[in-house]
Design a protein around this motif. Sequence first.
Motif, mmCIF file in Angstrom:
data_model
loop_
_atom_site.group_PDB
_atom_site.id
_atom_site.type_symbol
_atom_site.label_atom_id
_atom_site.label_comp_id
_atom_site.label_asym_id
_atom_site.label_seq_id
_atom_site.Cartn_x
_atom_site.Cartn_y
_atom_site.Cartn_z
ATOM 1 N N MET A 111 0.845 -1.191 0.000
ATOM 2 C CA MET A 111 0.000 0.000 0.000
ATOM 3 C C MET A 111 0.880 1.240 0.000
ATOM 4 S SD MET A 111 -1.304 -0.115 3.948
ATOM 5 C CE MET A 111 -1.082 -1.877 4.146
ATOM 6 N N LEU A 112 0.297 2.348 -0.384
ATOM 7 C CA LEU A 112 0.954 3.646 -0.400
ATOM 8 C C LEU A 112 0.487 4.477 0.787
ATOM 9 C CD1 LEU A 112 0.649 4.481 -4.191
ATOM 10 C CD2 LEU A 112 2.773 3.972 -2.972
ATOM 11 N N GLY A 113 1.370 5.332 1.303
ATOM 12 C CA GLY A 113 1.020 6.216 2.387
ATOM 13 C C GLY A 113 0.322 7.470 1.884
ATOM 14 N N GLY A 114 0.263 8.490 2.743
ATOM 15 C CA GLY A 114 -0.418 9.720 2.364
ATOM 16 C C GLY A 114 0.268 10.441 1.229
ATOM 17 N N SER A 115 1.605 10.557 1.274
ATOM 18 C CA SER A 115 2.398 11.162 0.203
ATOM 19 C C SER A 115 3.441 10.158 -0.254
ATOM 20 C CB SER A 115 3.064 12.452 0.702
ATOM 21 O OG SER A 115 3.907 12.177 1.814
ATOM 22 N N HIS A 116 3.676 10.098 -1.544
ATOM 23 C CA HIS A 116 4.595 9.114 -2.094
ATOM 24 C C HIS A 116 5.275 9.693 -3.329
ATOM 25 C CE1 HIS A 116 0.442 8.442 -3.558
ATOM 26 N NE2 HIS A 116 1.025 8.378 -4.748
ATOM 27 N N LYS A 142 9.807 14.996 3.380
ATOM 28 C CA LYS A 142 11.078 15.706 3.387
ATOM 29 C C LYS A 142 12.027 15.129 4.430
ATOM 30 C CE LYS A 142 13.014 20.364 3.711
ATOM 31 N NZ LYS A 142 12.709 21.819 3.911
ATOM 32 N N LYS A 143 11.461 14.708 5.566
ATOM 33 C CA LYS A 143 12.286 14.147 6.631
ATOM 34 C C LYS A 143 12.752 12.732 6.293
ATOM 35 C CE LYS A 143 12.227 13.303 11.615
ATOM 36 N NZ LYS A 143 11.387 13.358 12.859
ATOM 37 N N ARG A 144 11.885 11.926 5.678
ATOM 38 C CA ARG A 144 12.211 10.540 5.302
ATOM 39 C C ARG A 144 11.870 10.331 3.830
ATOM 40 N NH1 ARG A 144 10.217 9.982 10.602
ATOM 41 N NH2 ARG A 144 11.746 8.995 12.015
ATOM 42 N N PRO A 145 12.773 10.715 2.929
ATOM 43 C CA PRO A 145 12.477 10.569 1.499
ATOM 44 C C PRO A 145 12.555 9.116 1.048
ATOM 45 C CG PRO A 145 14.692 11.417 1.817
ATOM 46 C CD PRO A 145 14.073 11.348 3.170
ATOM 47 N N HIS A 146 11.659 8.762 0.112
ATOM 48 C CA HIS A 146 11.623 7.418 -0.482
ATOM 49 C C HIS A 146 11.656 6.353 0.621
ATOM 50 C CE1 HIS A 146 12.415 9.676 -4.098
ATOM 51 N NE2 HIS A 146 13.606 10.056 -3.655
ATOM 52 N N ASN A 147 10.661 6.417 1.476
ATOM 53 C CA ASN A 147 10.622 5.577 2.673
ATOM 54 C C ASN A 147 9.832 4.303 2.390
ATOM 55 O OD1 ASN A 147 11.489 5.490 5.442
ATOM 56 N ND2 ASN A 147 9.346 5.558 6.016
ATOM 57 N N LEU A 148 10.395 3.160 2.776
ATOM 58 C CA LEU A 148 9.749 1.855 2.608
ATOM 59 C C LEU A 148 9.711 1.161 3.957
ATOM 60 C CD1 LEU A 148 8.584 -0.376 0.726
ATOM 61 C CD2 LEU A 148 10.931 -1.217 0.474
#
Length: 333
Positions: A40-45, A104-110
């Motif tokens: 699934m995807l979060g709020g912003s991706h 911005k704090k955690r870019p490209h977060n998985l």
Amino acid sequence: RMVAKGQSGASQRAATRRGKKVLAERAPRHVENAKKALLMLGGSHSGRIKQVLTELAKLKAPLSKKLSRSNPDVYPFETGKTGLLETMARRNDCSLFALGSHTKKRPHNLVLGRMFDSQLLDVFELGVESLTLPHELDPRPSVSAGVGLKPAIVFTGDVNFEATKETQVLKNFLLDFFRGEDLDELDVPTLDRVIVLSLHADGKALSFRQYRPRWMRSKAHPLLPRVELDEIGPRMEWTLRRSQLASDELAKAALRRSRHGVEKKKKNISRESALGDTVGRIHVGKQDMGNLVLARPKALRRGSQRGIDPSDSRPESTSAESSSPSPSSVSLE
């Protein structure tokens, strides 16, 4: 009504036939089904995260389910806010999940994690530093891996995965995520992909590679093929940002195995491996040899034939002594 009860003690009741069928599929089993993954995807991706989830869905197919809508209210690391994630995993019957987001704090977060009895077990947050898609490595469609086939998984790198508890659980989780269905036997020619996971630097840098083996004839060993690996992608570079491991009690409950079908060990009974005979050991208590009944000797049997009781150990008296009266019977005049 059918009632399903899990490890946590919560029970669910079904009043319809469809509900009973769903609860029967989710009921505890002696042999577990293959684990499915919910992506699934979060709020912003970002576009990179969307491609990562697409590639993970292909790697897990057909044991994967990818949601198209965004889920801004899913927070795996926030205490008290994991109920929505656990509910979504229970409804889709998935014990593994992958959540992609970009800030911005955690870019490209998985975020990768797994469940036990609809409870959050282990969670790992990875940063996707780079991604190379399969068609960028080789545009030929024939090099893509098959769907649903079990891969070979190799753990390597400059740092041993057994160095810390965090990397040990990470290794176990990655093996749980990518292994697919459990098989009793595997035909070697059907092995069409090899996943290599490497740990580098201070245990925070992780590399993902996928190869396709080519079986070549070996002149030195005619019975053993020579194997060459061709990279088919995807190629990913991860950074381990943070993790949340299960508590000792929950981890112990998750590792408990069913005793169904396991023969109970019997005390003092063993089986010889050479002949397959069953050998038993008997412990005899202390015996009283004084009360032991034995066969009479031949000498005693001779005495019994003359009319003498062999058990009488008194000496025989003479005839004179036997004819004279005893002192106690003599009359005094």
